[in-house]
Design an enzyme around this catalytic site. Structure first.
Site, mmCIF file in Angstrom:
data_model
loop_
_atom_site.group_PDB
_atom_site.id
_atom_site.type_symbol
_atom_site.label_atom_id
_atom_site.label_comp_id
_atom_site.label_asym_id
_atom_site.label_seq_id
_atom_site.Cartn_x
_atom_site.Cartn_y
_atom_site.Cartn_z
ATOM 1 N N HIS A 223 -9.234 -11.437 -0.010
ATOM 2 C CA HIS A 223 -7.834 -11.017 -0.010
ATOM 3 C C HIS A 223 -7.230 -11.291 1.365
ATOM 4 O O HIS A 223 -7.760 -10.829 2.384
ATOM 5 C CB HIS A 223 -7.719 -9.524 -0.279
ATOM 6 C CG HIS A 223 -7.988 -9.106 -1.698
ATOM 7 N ND1 HIS A 223 -9.103 -9.494 -2.397
ATOM 8 C CD2 HIS A 223 -7.263 -8.324 -2.539
ATOM 9 C CE1 HIS A 223 -9.064 -8.956 -3.613
ATOM 10 N NE2 HIS A 223 -7.954 -8.252 -3.733
ATOM 11 N N GLU A 226 -1.269 -11.186 1.937
ATOM 12 C CA GLU A 226 -0.416 -10.416 1.028
ATOM 13 C C GLU A 226 0.460 -9.474 1.851
ATOM 14 O O GLU A 226 1.670 -9.621 1.909
ATOM 15 C CB GLU A 226 -1.266 -9.616 0.034
ATOM 16 C CG GLU A 226 -0.434 -8.775 -0.929
ATOM 17 C CD GLU A 226 -1.269 -7.801 -1.738
ATOM 18 O OE1 GLU A 226 -0.786 -7.354 -2.794
ATOM 19 O OE2 GLU A 226 -2.396 -7.463 -1.314
#
Length: 394
Positions: A223, A226
């Site tokens: 991840h 974002e």
């Protein structure tokens, strides 16, 4: 917004779709949360769910959680309440089967679930020490794998799992997650993820974990980009990530865009999730860079992230891709193929799934693809579409 005709909607529903980014506890639909709460006699808050008539059942067919979408802490509180309802192997079986079945009915052919051994099989003893249970892990994974096998048998959906390190936990627990997976491998676990609060530490702080995962070995999808900026994506790549969860901040950095293209790194984009969680989007998909990323030549795929919490399924995300970003059917087929080409699955299965997608191309699709590949202004995307078109004659 593009309005779909009934025939367009029907064609979109049956279109082959892929999810590479879904957190298993986050997939719990409100209807299933109620079932789990009843099982454990948990009294949920009065305002935990929207009541019938307060939301559009076409957009939220499984019910809708109530939380302030502008307050990230409210989302996390709701997520934690739901995740705490998923406790044993039977629960994980229900959760897995519910998500896979409802998405299979919307065209899903391949899925990768993100799992966390830390959340599945740890407890804290009286002295505050974390205890790991291999038996509990095995039981829960067997429940998940049973659901996977049943859905594959009925719908033909292939599913694989990611192990995960949660970055806002102490690093010792992150590392222990990878060590546990190395000690207790499973054929269904084919990738490793780093998830959690993106602002908690830098990827370079986790070098021992990166090396351990490389030694297992498991491919990495991290991840990044974002909540934090494009530098987060750069760091993830330097630490071995071959896919990026989210990565939408990459659009801010032309040099990074070129690097993503050169390395053929795919961004796992989740429009509904990003709209709610990314402040810069101001709660509007009009500000989302999905279309710009695709048009730049970057490989992207469309995902659900936390389908239950965000009130979505893969059918809804593909519908939004048409309505909000003006993707045509052929571009969506290209996006599905991009997802499969970087999937963490054995080559024979990958090749079979890719052929399933090409078999969905109609004569009209091939004509549209020829037109797109001829007139595409971006040279990278143009070449990819031309290569897709060549499959017509192979």
């Amino acid at each position: 917004m593009t309005v779909l005709s009934p025939s367009q909607y029907s064609l979109l529903q049956t279109l082959a779709k892929v999810v590479l980014h879904e957190h298993i506890e986050g997939s719990v639909a409100p209807s299933l949360a109620l079932k789990l709460a009843e099982k454990y006699q948990v009294r949920l808050p009065q305002d935990f769910l929207y009541h019938e008539g307060e939301y559009d059942p076409q957009d939220f067919p499984n019910g809708r959680y109530r939380y302030d979408e502008s307050d990230f802490r409210e989302f996390v509180k709701t997520y934690d309440t739901v995740a705490a309802l998923v406790r044993d192997a039977e629960d994980y079986y229900w959760v897995t089967k519910d998500y896979l079945e409802r998405n299979a009915k919307q065209g899903l052919i391949y899925c990768e679930f993100i799992t966390s051994a830390y959340h599945m099989c740890t407890s804290v003893d009286a002295e505050g020490k974390v205890r790991w249970s291999a038996q509990r892990y095995a039981e829960i994974m067997q429940g998940i794998e049973k659901a996977i096998a049943e859905v594959k048998n009925e719908y033909g959906v292939e599913t694989r799992l990611h192990a995960c390190g949660v970055r806002h936990l102490p690093f010792a627990d992150m590392l222990a997650s990878a060590e546990f997976i190395a000690e207790y491998p499973r054929n269904s676990v084919t990738g490793f993820n780093i998830a959690g609060n993106e602002k908690a530490g830098k990827f370079a702080d986790f070098n021992q974990l990166h090396q351990l995962v490389a030694d297992i070995p498991l491919p990495k999808s991290y991840h990044a980009g974002e909540i934090c900026g494009s530098e987060s994506v750069r760091e993830a790549i330097k630490c071995g990530a071959v896919r990026i969860g989210h990565g939408i901040a990459s659009i801010q950095d032309p040099d990074l865009i070129r690097e993503l293209i050169e390395r053929q790194i795919t961004l796992e984009v989740s429009p509904s999730s990003n709209r709610i969680l990314v402040p810069e989007l101001q709660s509007s998909l009009r500000n989302h860079p999905l279309r710009k990323l695709y048009d730049s030549g970057v490989r992207v795929c469309i995902n659900t992230d936390d389908a239950g919490l965000f009130g979505t399924d893969i059918g809804k995300e593909y519908r939004l891709a048409v309505q909000e970003f003006a993707f045509c059917r052929v571009e969506l087929l290209d996006i599905t193929l991009c997802a499969l080409e970087c999937a963490f699955v054995e080559a024979s299965v990958k090749d079979h799934l890719i052929q399933r997608v090409y078999q969905q191309f109609t004569a009209e699709d091939w004509e549209k693809l020829a037109d797109l590949s001829k007139n595409c202004p971006n040279p990278v995307l143009k070449v990819r579409l031309q290569q897709r078109y060549q499959q017509r004659y192979q």
